[in-house]
Design a protein around this motif. Structure first.
Motif, PDB file in Angstrom:
ATOM      1  N   PHE A 101      12.230   6.052   3.568  1.00  0.00           N
ATOM      2  CA  PHE A 101      10.936   5.581   3.067  1.00  0.00           C
ATOM      3  C   PHE A 101      10.055   5.082   4.216  1.00  0.00           C
ATOM      4  O   PHE A 101       8.854   5.324   4.241  1.00  0.00           O
ATOM      5  N   ARG A 119       9.050  10.570   1.951  1.00  0.00           N
ATOM      6  CA  ARG A 119       8.751   9.207   1.496  1.00  0.00           C
ATOM      7  C   ARG A 119       8.488   9.166  -0.009  1.00  0.00           C
ATOM      8  O   ARG A 119       8.910   8.237  -0.696  1.00  0.00           O
ATOM      9  N   VAL A 140      10.607   7.060  -2.717  1.00  0.00           N
ATOM     10  CA  VAL A 140      10.044   6.094  -3.677  1.00  0.00           C
ATOM     11  C   VAL A 140      10.675   6.296  -5.042  1.00  0.00           C
ATOM     12  O   VAL A 140      11.060   5.332  -5.714  1.00  0.00           O
ATOM     13  N   GLU A 162      12.866   3.488  -6.823  1.00  0.00           N
ATOM     14  CA  GLU A 162      12.468   2.952  -8.134  1.00  0.00           C
ATOM     15  C   GLU A 162      13.664   2.930  -9.077  1.00  0.00           C
ATOM     16  O   GLU A 162      13.912   1.939  -9.765  1.00  0.00           O
ATOM     17  N   ARG A 216      12.311  -3.174  -3.650  1.00  0.00           N
ATOM     18  CA  ARG A 216      11.007  -3.665  -4.123  1.00  0.00           C
ATOM     19  C   ARG A 216      10.219  -4.304  -2.976  1.00  0.00           C
ATOM     20  O   ARG A 216       9.035  -4.048  -2.808  1.00  0.00           O
ATOM     21  N   MET A 244       8.821  -1.633  -0.648  1.00  0.00           N
ATOM     22  CA  MET A 244       7.680  -0.927  -1.227  1.00  0.00           C
ATOM     23  C   MET A 244       6.441  -1.819  -1.246  1.00  0.00           C
ATOM     24  O   MET A 244       5.332  -1.357  -0.956  1.00  0.00           O
ATOM     25  N   GLU A 245       6.619  -3.102  -1.577  1.00  0.00           N
ATOM     26  CA  GLU A 245       5.480  -4.029  -1.566  1.00  0.00           C
ATOM     27  C   GLU A 245       4.894  -4.157  -0.168  1.00  0.00           C
ATOM     28  O   GLU A 245       3.680  -4.194   0.016  1.00  0.00           O
ATOM     29  N   LEU A 262       2.571  -1.336   0.833  1.00  0.00           N
ATOM     30  CA  LEU A 262       1.234  -1.320   0.238  1.00  0.00           C
ATOM     31  C   LEU A 262       0.174  -1.911   1.159  1.00  0.00           C
ATOM     32  O   LEU A 262      -0.994  -1.552   1.067  1.00  0.00           O
ATOM     33  N   LYS A 269       0.644   5.289  -1.850  1.00  0.00           N
ATOM     34  CA  LYS A 269       0.302   3.975  -2.429  1.00  0.00           C
ATOM     35  C   LYS A 269       0.292   4.045  -3.951  1.00  0.00           C
ATOM     36  O   LYS A 269       0.800   3.137  -4.621  1.00  0.00           O
ATOM     37  N   ILE A 279       3.841   4.126  -5.193  1.00  0.00           N
ATOM     38  CA  ILE A 279       4.492   2.825  -5.032  1.00  0.00           C
ATOM     39  C   ILE A 279       4.025   1.862  -6.121  1.00  0.00           C
ATOM     40  O   ILE A 279       4.838   1.177  -6.746  1.00  0.00           O
ATOM     41  N   ARG A 280       2.730   1.831  -6.355  1.00  0.00           N
ATOM     42  CA  ARG A 280       2.201   0.938  -7.408  1.00  0.00           C
ATOM     43  C   ARG A 280       2.822   1.267  -8.764  1.00  0.00           C
ATOM     44  O   ARG A 280       3.200   0.373  -9.517  1.00  0.00           O
ATOM     45  N   LEU A 328       6.398   0.072  -8.917  1.00  0.00           N
ATOM     46  CA  LEU A 328       6.536  -1.380  -8.984  1.00  0.00           C
ATOM     47  C   LEU A 328       6.138  -1.958 -10.349  1.00  0.00           C
ATOM     48  O   LEU A 328       6.474  -3.102 -10.654  1.00  0.00           O
TER      49      LEU A 328
END
Length: 164
Positions: free
Chosen positions: A116, A124, A128, A132, A140, A143-144, A147, A156, A159-160, A163
């Protein structure tokens, strides 16, 4: 075909050539090997299958390799996946990350996070999805963190969504 023939074919193709350069005969042989291994599972094929992915999709055959992998228990697949996620070939890492989404194991957290953080966009994105499914606090946090970095909008967005 025998199991030794199938395993030797895979040993000789680590990884296979790019899809565009793959002969029809080679693709057909790979498909025969894949089908043979589904009908005649042998744990020795797991690592070999995970490390055979060349660039591209082998005209849809690579998506079907997962069928052969899923026949084996987690304790066989997960260590092989952890290794293939670190393979020097990006195509192997990409397809391994796709398959890793079926195995939410803590043992895959570190290699998936490495992918990632360092892989190309396709790798990547696949990471993700697997992270997840893994759902660990460490995944987590990574990934945060991403962002706030300068990364592709597509990544992005993924990822959002992961999450949420």
């Amino acid at each position: 075909m025998t199991i030794d023939d199938a395993l030797q074919f895979l040993r000789n193709h680590q990884p296979l050539p790019p899809t565009e350069g793959m002969s029809d005969e080679l693709l057909q042989r790979f498909e025969e090997v894949r089908k043979f291994l589904i009908a005649n599972p042998d744990e020795r094929c797991v690592s070999l299958l995970l490390n055979c992915f060349g660039e591209g999709d082998a005209y849809g055959v690579y998506q079907l390799v997962e069928d052969a992998i899923l026949a084996f228990p987690d304790e066989v697949v997960i260590p092989a996946l952890a290794d293939s996620l670190r393979n020097p070939a990006g195509s192997v890492r990409y397809w391994s990350a796709q398959i890793a989404a079926n195995y939410p194991s803590q043992e895959l957290a570190e290699p998936l996070i490495e992918l990632f953080n360092r892989g190309n966009l396709d790798e990547r994105v696949a990471a993700v999805t697997a992270l997840e499914v893994l759902g660990t606090p460490q995944a987590r946090v990574e990934m945060e963190k991403a962002l706030s970095a300068d990364i592709e909008d597509e990544l992005k967005t993924m990822i959002r969504e992961a999450l949420e």
